[in-house]
Design a protein around this motif. Structure first.
Motif, mmCIF file in Angstrom:
data_model
loop_
_atom_site.group_PDB
_atom_site.id
_atom_site.type_symbol
_atom_site.label_atom_id
_atom_site.label_comp_id
_atom_site.label_asym_id
_atom_site.label_seq_id
_atom_site.Cartn_x
_atom_site.Cartn_y
_atom_site.Cartn_z
ATOM 1 N N LEU A 94 2.211 8.932 -5.625
ATOM 2 C CA LEU A 94 3.413 9.206 -4.840
ATOM 3 C C LEU A 94 4.223 10.366 -5.381
ATOM 4 C CD1 LEU A 94 4.635 5.550 -4.174
ATOM 5 C CD2 LEU A 94 3.441 7.065 -2.581
ATOM 6 N N GLN A 95 3.930 10.821 -6.619
ATOM 7 C CA GLN A 95 4.694 11.945 -7.159
ATOM 8 C C GLN A 95 4.048 13.296 -6.853
ATOM 9 O OE1 GLN A 95 4.969 11.783 -11.499
ATOM 10 N NE2 GLN A 95 2.906 10.946 -11.602
ATOM 11 N N HIS A 96 2.920 13.293 -6.152
ATOM 12 C CA HIS A 96 2.332 14.547 -5.713
ATOM 13 C C HIS A 96 3.243 15.180 -4.657
ATOM 14 C CE1 HIS A 96 -1.788 12.830 -7.050
ATOM 15 N NE2 HIS A 96 -1.079 13.273 -8.058
ATOM 16 N N ALA B 297 8.289 13.747 1.147
ATOM 17 C CA ALA B 297 8.522 12.855 2.282
ATOM 18 C C ALA B 297 9.235 11.583 1.845
ATOM 19 C CB ALA B 297 7.193 12.513 2.951
ATOM 20 N N LEU B 298 8.824 11.029 0.725
ATOM 21 C CA LEU B 298 9.456 9.807 0.229
ATOM 22 C C LEU B 298 10.920 10.043 -0.096
ATOM 23 C CD1 LEU B 298 9.365 6.904 -0.939
ATOM 24 C CD2 LEU B 298 8.609 7.910 -3.101
ATOM 25 N N PRO C 82 0.829 -1.214 0.000
ATOM 26 C CA PRO C 82 0.000 0.000 0.000
ATOM 27 C C PRO C 82 0.859 1.258 0.000
ATOM 28 C CG PRO C 82 -0.030 -1.062 2.162
ATOM 29 C CD PRO C 82 0.690 -1.999 1.238
ATOM 30 N N ASN C 83 0.313 2.331 -0.513
ATOM 31 C CA ASN C 83 1.081 3.566 -0.626
ATOM 32 C C ASN C 83 1.562 4.094 0.716
ATOM 33 O OD1 ASN C 83 0.800 3.502 -3.374
ATOM 34 N ND2 ASN C 83 -0.181 5.513 -3.555
ATOM 35 N N THR D 95 1.258 0.359 -12.281
ATOM 36 C CA THR D 95 1.078 -0.123 -10.920
ATOM 37 C C THR D 95 0.012 0.746 -10.261
ATOM 38 O OG1 THR D 95 3.340 -0.948 -10.692
ATOM 39 C CG2 THR D 95 2.162 -0.441 -8.662
ATOM 40 N N PRO D 96 -1.119 0.180 -9.897
ATOM 41 C CA PRO D 96 -2.228 0.983 -9.373
ATOM 42 C C PRO D 96 -1.803 1.858 -8.195
ATOM 43 C CG PRO D 96 -2.960 -1.266 -9.802
ATOM 44 C CD PRO D 96 -1.466 -1.261 -9.991
ATOM 45 N N GLY D 97 -2.136 3.153 -8.295
ATOM 46 C CA GLY D 97 -1.872 4.082 -7.207
ATOM 47 C C GLY D 97 -0.471 4.641 -7.154
#
Length: 359
Positions: A187-189, A195-196, A150-151, A181-183
């Motif tokens: 993560l690039q927002h 944070a990542l 999960p993200n 890959t769903p979702g």
């Protein structure tokens, strides 16, 4: 030779042809001395193309994009075709089969590919073994998350990639922009991306200390389908996090102007139709960052002029994949020779003088 083989390969399913070619290259690199001899014939030696970035030497600004050799099976060949660097992956912590087949499609009239591979790969442990030993050119590991991660815990997968490969890779590409890959693209927002990347960079620093290796570059790869405000925010987030560079761009979900019936297939589009959009985003990012963040331009490069357009838009390095499928292994040599000719035409002594000239 490739001109004779291409019609035969194109009669096969695209993924079948891909695995056949990859397997042949993996076998060929086992022949003693073949890879080094190939490199001696193809690697450019002209100082005008050579660059020193992130403590790495690049004999050419042209690299091989991720996706062709996901598991590093044939790097002995692919790193000796005249490229200045190469990406492997996308690799995930655990092996995964990817999406159901068929999942790779050629669009010859459009000089394009559509793929919905879904990060099929053999996992970190297998890649770590294959990356051991000296590399003919810098090898970057493109890392992602497993489909079932999960993200909200995706960061753990990226940290695992850095830990597993820091001692054997020459750099990292954080893939948050594949459409398959769903979702993942969420993560690039800006906030999520900041944070990542902060966590990945912290892990990279820890691994640098533990491994006694120099600091390795960490780049982030963005999608071409972001809105203008979202793209600007993502670039700002990457800059604020302190990444080493940007890769622009990944494949697109757009289908404008395509002619081949496969245009209806789901997945990410690469190749000629992506050229203009990716070059424009290189230019925007170069302007936005005032040239402070090295950019790798990828998307629709089929010729030296295509590569030069991205360089003049602001890319320090460029990458190809789809063109290699359509034009064969002589592509890198032709692009390198063409870049030298274009520099001479414009009265430039070094490729770095062209970076951002049109931005």
């Amino acid at each position: 030779m490739y001109a004779r083989l291409k019609p035969l390969l194109f009669r096969l399913d695209a993924e079948q042809a891909h695995h056949l070619t990859l397997g042949a290259c993996a076998l060929a690199q086992r022949l003693p001395g073949l890879s080094s001899a190939l490199g001696a014939l193809t690697r450019p030696t002209q100082a005008a193309l050579r660059q020193h970035l992130w403590n790495l030497e690049f004999a050419s600004p042209l690299g091989l994009a991720a996706g062709l050799d996901k598991n590093g099976e044939a790097l002995g060949i692919f790193s000796n075709l005249g490229f200045g660097f190469a990406e492997v992956g996308t690799v995930t912590p655990r092996p995964q089969p990817g999406n159901p087949q068929p999942r790779l499609f050629r669009l010859p009239p459009d000089e394009a590919l559509i793929n919905r591979m879904g990060f099929n790969n053999a996992g970190l442990d297998a890649l770590a073994v294959r990356l051991r030993g000296p590399h003919a050119v810098p090898i970057w590991a493109n890392i992602g998350k497993n489909k079932d991660t999960p993200n909200d815990t995706a960061v753990d997968d990226y940290l695992a990639g850095v830990r597993a490969l820091y001692r054997v890779a020459d750099g990292f590409v954080i893939n948050v922009s594949s459409p398959n890959t769903p979702g993942l693209r969420a993560l690039q927002h800006a906030d999520e991306l900041r944070a990542l990347l902060a966590a990945v960079l912290e892990e990279a620093e820890e691994q640098r200390v533990l491994s006694l290796r120099p600091a390795l570059p960490v780049l982030v790869k963005l999608a071409p389908d972001l809105s203008d405000p979202d793209f600007e925010a993502s670039v700002d987030a990457a800059l604020q996090a302190g990444v080493s560079g940007l890769i622009l761009t990944n494949t697109t979900l757009g289908r404008a102007g395509l002619r081949h019936p496969h245009r209806e297939e789901a997945g990410g589009l690469s190749g000629r139709p992506l050229a203009q959009r990716s070059t424009e985003l290189v230019r925007r990012a170069y302007r936005q960052t005032s040239g402070r963040l090295p950019i790798v331009g990828v998307g629709g490069i089929f010729s030296a002029q295509d590569a030069y357009d991205k360089i003049r838009a602001g890319a320090s390095l460029v990458e190809v994949y789809t063109a290699l499928i359509y034009q064969g292994p002589g592509l890198a040599q032709r692009v390198n020779a063409g870049l030298l000719a274009l520099l001479a035409r414009d009265g430039l002594n070094h490729i770095s003088e062209a970076v951002g000239a049109d931005a």
